[in-house]
Design an enzyme around this catalytic site. Structure first.
Site, short mmCIF file in Angstrom:
data_model
loop_
_atom_site.label_atom_id
_atom_site.label_comp_id
_atom_site.label_asym_id
_atom_site.label_seq_id
_atom_site.Cartn_x
_atom_site.Cartn_y
_atom_site.Cartn_z
N ASP A 176 -20.79 -22.52 36.02
CA ASP A 176 -20.01 -22.75 34.80
C ASP A 176 -18.83 -23.69 35.03
O ASP A 176 -17.84 -23.65 34.31
CB ASP A 176 -19.50 -21.42 34.22
CG ASP A 176 -20.64 -20.47 33.85
OD1 ASP A 176 -21.68 -20.97 33.36
OD2 ASP A 176 -20.49 -19.26 34.08
N ARG A 177 -18.95 -24.48 36.07
CA ARG A 177 -17.90 -25.46 36.40
C ARG A 177 -16.55 -24.81 36.70
O ARG A 177 -15.50 -25.45 36.58
CB ARG A 177 -17.76 -26.53 35.31
CG ARG A 177 -19.05 -27.32 35.10
CD ARG A 177 -18.85 -28.56 34.26
NE ARG A 177 -20.09 -29.29 34.08
CZ ARG A 177 -20.60 -30.16 34.96
NH1 ARG A 177 -19.95 -30.42 36.08
NH2 ARG A 177 -21.73 -30.78 34.71
N LEU A 178 -16.60 -23.57 37.12
CA LEU A 178 -15.37 -22.88 37.53
C LEU A 178 -15.21 -23.05 39.04
O LEU A 178 -15.25 -22.10 39.82
CB LEU A 178 -15.44 -21.40 37.13
CG LEU A 178 -15.56 -21.15 35.63
CD1 LEU A 178 -15.71 -19.65 35.34
CD2 LEU A 178 -14.36 -21.72 34.88
#
Length: 217
Positions: free
Chosen positions: A195-197
């Protein structure tokens, strides 16, 4: 390189295999952190994991970048070698600051390094030069890096000239060839997450030590 690492490299065409990526944890020493990641990149089977982009700027601030190979890393900094007459060397001499980037795609990792530049000692350049293959030593003499070449044959004629000139003797270190050390002032470790975290740790030089903070993705 171990047999298993060579096998991984061959089976993945040098792209490497995905390893188990634990949650990223900051350490007190970014150099040891980097060495650990570089070793893991090699063990994953990535070909030439020491490849890095070197970005330099003219005094007017016009940037350029190119890929080179890291040849040494220790508490002093990150070392690479080049022709001192090359375009990158001319920029580094006029504006002694550089940015490095390592990117290991399969591992979803990258390291960004920013710092000032200095030449390594003559003794360091000499030792590394004589660790290279003889063909590469001759090539350093034959190629006036970044200058216009009239033809491929012109280059090969120069190679033949220096092969004959240095026949039967040790190839001397050219006065126009040697190493640069990037002395880091900032090092960022980035690891991709779902989640692009992503995980990001930023180290900034603080006296004799380092200040480290976590950055938002």
């Amino acid at each position: 390189m171990s047999f298993l690492t060579k096998l991984k490299c061959a089976l993945t065409l040098g792209q490497g295999v995905l390893l188990d990526m634990p949650e990223l944890q900051a350490t007190d020493n970014p150099f040891e952190f980097f060495k650990q990641w570089l070793k893991q990149a090699e063990e994953a089977g990535i070909i030439l994991p020491e490849s890095m982009s070197v970005a330099s700027c003219t005094p007017e601030g016009r940037p350029s970048s190119r890929m080179v190979l890291l040849k040494e890393v220790d508490e002093q900094g990150f070392v690479f070698y080049t022709n001192y007459g090359s375009r990158k060397a001319q920029q580094l001499e006029a504006n002694p600051h550089a940015a490095l980037l390592f990117h290991w795609n399969i591992l979803q990792r990258q390291v960004r390094i920013e710092g000032r530049i200095e030449r390594v000692s003559y003794e360091e350049s000499l030792a590394y030069f004589h660790s290279r293959g003889r063909g590469s030593q001759i090539g350093a003499w034959a190629s006036h890096q970044s200058e216009v070449a009239q033809s491929r044959q012109e280059l090969m004629d120069k190679v033949k000239h220096f092969e004959q000139k240095f026949a039967g003797q040790e190839v001397p270190l050219p006065e126009f060839w040697g190493g640069y050390r990037v002395i880091p002032e900032r090092i960022e470790f980035w690891q991709g997450k779902a989640d692009r975290l992503h995980d990001r740790f930023d180290y900034q030089k603080d006296g004799d030590g380092w200040k480290v903070v976590r950055l938002n993705p």
